[in-house]
Design an enzyme around this catalytic site. Sequence first.
Site, PDB file in Angstrom:
ATOM      1  N   GLY A  52       0.862  -1.179   0.000  1.00  0.00           N
ATOM      2  CA  GLY A  52       0.000   0.000   0.000  1.00  0.00           C
ATOM      3  C   GLY A  52       0.891   1.217   0.000  1.00  0.00           C
ATOM      4  O   GLY A  52       1.904   1.237  -0.679  1.00  0.00           O
ATOM      5  N   GLU A  53       0.548   2.177   0.809  1.00  0.00           N
ATOM      6  CA  GLU A  53       1.361   3.395   0.891  1.00  0.00           C
ATOM      7  C   GLU A  53       1.890   3.498   2.321  1.00  0.00           C
ATOM      8  O   GLU A  53       1.125   3.761   3.254  1.00  0.00           O
ATOM      9  CB  GLU A  53       0.477   4.582   0.500  1.00  0.00           C
ATOM     10  CG  GLU A  53       1.229   5.796   0.058  1.00  0.00           C
ATOM     11  CD  GLU A  53       2.301   5.525  -1.006  1.00  0.00           C
ATOM     12  OE1 GLU A  53       2.019   4.805  -1.983  1.00  0.00           O
ATOM     13  OE2 GLU A  53       3.433   6.009  -0.845  1.00  0.00           O
ATOM     14  N   SER A  54       3.187   3.273   2.473  1.00  0.00           N
ATOM     15  CA  SER A  54       3.739   3.173   3.826  1.00  0.00           C
ATOM     16  C   SER A  54       3.557   4.456   4.641  1.00  0.00           C
ATOM     17  O   SER A  54       3.307   4.384   5.845  1.00  0.00           O
ATOM     18  CB  SER A  54       5.217   2.782   3.769  1.00  0.00           C
ATOM     19  OG  SER A  54       5.934   3.684   2.960  1.00  0.00           O
ATOM     20  N   CYS A  84       6.145  -5.368   0.533  1.00  0.00           N
ATOM     21  CA  CYS A  84       6.294  -4.064  -0.105  1.00  0.00           C
ATOM     22  C   CYS A  84       6.194  -2.917   0.921  1.00  0.00           C
ATOM     23  O   CYS A  84       7.146  -2.694   1.653  1.00  0.00           O
ATOM     24  CB  CYS A  84       5.279  -3.951  -1.231  1.00  0.00           C
ATOM     25  SG  CYS A  84       5.794  -2.818  -2.494  1.00  0.00           S
ATOM     26  N   ARG A 111      12.686   3.651  -0.784  1.00  0.00           N
ATOM     27  CA  ARG A 111      11.301   3.601  -1.294  1.00  0.00           C
ATOM     28  C   ARG A 111      11.275   3.908  -2.783  1.00  0.00           C
ATOM     29  O   ARG A 111      12.075   4.701  -3.268  1.00  0.00           O
ATOM     30  CB  ARG A 111      10.417   4.632  -0.573  1.00  0.00           C
ATOM     31  CG  ARG A 111      10.135   4.294   0.861  1.00  0.00           C
ATOM     32  CD  ARG A 111       9.187   5.337   1.446  1.00  0.00           C
ATOM     33  NE  ARG A 111       7.921   5.354   0.727  1.00  0.00           N
ATOM     34  CZ  ARG A 111       7.159   6.430   0.586  1.00  0.00           C
ATOM     35  NH1 ARG A 111       7.534   7.584   1.073  1.00  0.00           N
ATOM     36  NH2 ARG A 111       6.019   6.343  -0.081  1.00  0.00           N
ATOM     37  N   ILE A 137       5.289  -3.672  -7.620  1.00  0.00           N
ATOM     38  CA  ILE A 137       4.428  -2.496  -7.799  1.00  0.00           C
ATOM     39  C   ILE A 137       5.021  -1.347  -6.980  1.00  0.00           C
ATOM     40  O   ILE A 137       4.941  -1.344  -5.757  1.00  0.00           O
ATOM     41  CB  ILE A 137       2.973  -2.799  -7.340  1.00  0.00           C
ATOM     42  CG1 ILE A 137       2.440  -4.071  -8.008  1.00  0.00           C
ATOM     43  CG2 ILE A 137       2.068  -1.594  -7.623  1.00  0.00           C
ATOM     44  CD1 ILE A 137       1.179  -4.640  -7.377  1.00  0.00           C
ATOM     45  N   ARG A 138       5.671  -0.424  -7.662  1.00  0.00           N
ATOM     46  CA  ARG A 138       6.353   0.707  -6.984  1.00  0.00           C
ATOM     47  C   ARG A 138       7.140   0.205  -5.764  1.00  0.00           C
ATOM     48  O   ARG A 138       6.999   0.690  -4.641  1.00  0.00           O
ATOM     49  CB  ARG A 138       5.347   1.780  -6.588  1.00  0.00           C
ATOM     50  CG  ARG A 138       4.604   2.349  -7.796  1.00  0.00           C
ATOM     51  CD  ARG A 138       3.669   3.488  -7.437  1.00  0.00           C
ATOM     52  NE  ARG A 138       4.406   4.636  -7.004  1.00  0.00           N
ATOM     53  CZ  ARG A 138       4.204   5.278  -5.851  1.00  0.00           C
ATOM     54  NH1 ARG A 138       3.284   4.863  -5.021  1.00  0.00           N
ATOM     55  NH2 ARG A 138       4.895   6.323  -5.533  1.00  0.00           N
ATOM     56  N   HIS A 173       4.770  -8.844  -4.690  1.00  0.00           N
ATOM     57  CA  HIS A 173       3.402  -9.104  -4.192  1.00  0.00           C
ATOM     58  C   HIS A 173       2.891 -10.501  -4.577  1.00  0.00           C
ATOM     59  O   HIS A 173       2.122 -10.612  -5.538  1.00  0.00           O
ATOM     60  CB  HIS A 173       2.436  -8.084  -4.791  1.00  0.00           C
ATOM     61  CG  HIS A 173       2.572  -6.715  -4.239  1.00  0.00           C
ATOM     62  ND1 HIS A 173       1.801  -6.227  -3.213  1.00  0.00           N
ATOM     63  CD2 HIS A 173       3.413  -5.708  -4.574  1.00  0.00           C
ATOM     64  CE1 HIS A 173       2.145  -4.983  -2.940  1.00  0.00           C
ATOM     65  NE2 HIS A 173       3.120  -4.653  -3.757  1.00  0.00           N
ATOM     66  N   GLU A 175       0.632 -12.113  -3.197  1.00  0.00           N
ATOM     67  CA  GLU A 175      -0.813 -12.229  -2.914  1.00  0.00           C
ATOM     68  C   GLU A 175      -1.680 -11.867  -4.117  1.00  0.00           C
ATOM     69  O   GLU A 175      -2.859 -12.174  -4.136  1.00  0.00           O
ATOM     70  CB  GLU A 175      -1.182 -11.362  -1.685  1.00  0.00           C
ATOM     71  CG  GLU A 175      -1.296  -9.863  -1.918  1.00  0.00           C
ATOM     72  CD  GLU A 175       0.051  -9.138  -2.035  1.00  0.00           C
ATOM     73  OE1 GLU A 175       1.100  -9.805  -2.004  1.00  0.00           O
ATOM     74  OE2 GLU A 175       0.031  -7.902  -2.173  1.00  0.00           O
TER      75      GLU A 175
HETATM   76  N1  GLN Z   1       5.644   2.749  -2.891  1.00  0.00           N
HETATM   77  C1  GLN Z   1       4.939   2.313  -1.713  1.00  0.00           C
HETATM   78  C2  GLN Z   1       5.511   2.962  -0.454  1.00  0.00           C
HETATM   79  O1  GLN Z   1       6.554   3.512  -0.498  1.00  0.00           O
HETATM   80  C3  GLN Z   1       4.973   0.801  -1.587  1.00  0.00           C
HETATM   81  C4  GLN Z   1       4.290   0.190  -2.770  1.00  0.00           C
HETATM   82  C5  GLN Z   1       3.549  -1.084  -2.465  1.00  0.00           C
HETATM   83  O2  GLN Z   1       3.344  -1.458  -1.332  1.00  0.00           O
HETATM   84  N2  GLN Z   1       3.094  -1.715  -3.524  1.00  0.00           N
HETATM   85  O3  GLN Z   1       4.885   2.918   0.550  1.00  0.00           O
END
Ligand code: GLN
Length: 203
Positions: A52-54, A84, A111, A137-138, A173, A175
């Site tokens: 997600g977005e940390s 992630c 990140r 994913i990112r 990921h 999952e």
């Molecule tokens: N880019 C996100 C972060 O820095 C992590 C990306 C992800 O969990 N898929 O939080």
Amino acid sequence: MNHRKTQIGVLAVQGAFAEHIAMLKRCQADAFEIRSLKDLQHPIDGLILPGGESTVQIKLLHELGLFNPLKSLLENGLPVYGTCAGLILLAEKIENDIQKSFALMDITVIRNAYGRQLGSFFVQGVFNQKEIPMPFIRAPLIHRAGNSVEILSTVNHDIVAAKQQNKLVTAFHPEVTLDSTVHHYFLRMVQQYKNNQTEKSIA
Ligand code: GLN
């Protein structure tokens, strides 16, 4: 033997928690969502910190009063799997950020290390000697890993899966794929932890 069915708490304040819960069900484990403090009254044998977005996740963990209780569960040995953003939450140091993570794993991460163009990509990689699909994913990059960190997978010389004691992390990921190798690996860590707890209680 501990006969209670394995219960995995999945942090569900933001991000890809539903995919982890669906995967755990496919692995025959019981999963429950952790959204607030009262959810920690549920029996728990392992924790998943999803992608997600940390930055958002850390902020919400503090606002909901979950940060310190979860941190002490992990310090006391509860098995945890961070994917992630979850990996970022466990890292001792985040090189390009000032946010405060749980800081429990001896790794330094960067990140969004793969830049805009390569933000998301897919490879087949080897995890613990088995080839599996790995969607990124990112993703963060594990820039440094301490001596006590076991490296479970690398892609182009980058560490993408690692373990230190009760902590498992992947930059990718699993999952969102149909391959349950990494979740089964985590569930074996959880089973060992449960067995040790039972031995302690009857010793
Ligand atoms: N880019 C996100 C972060 O820095 C992590 C990306 C992800 O969990 N898929 O939080």
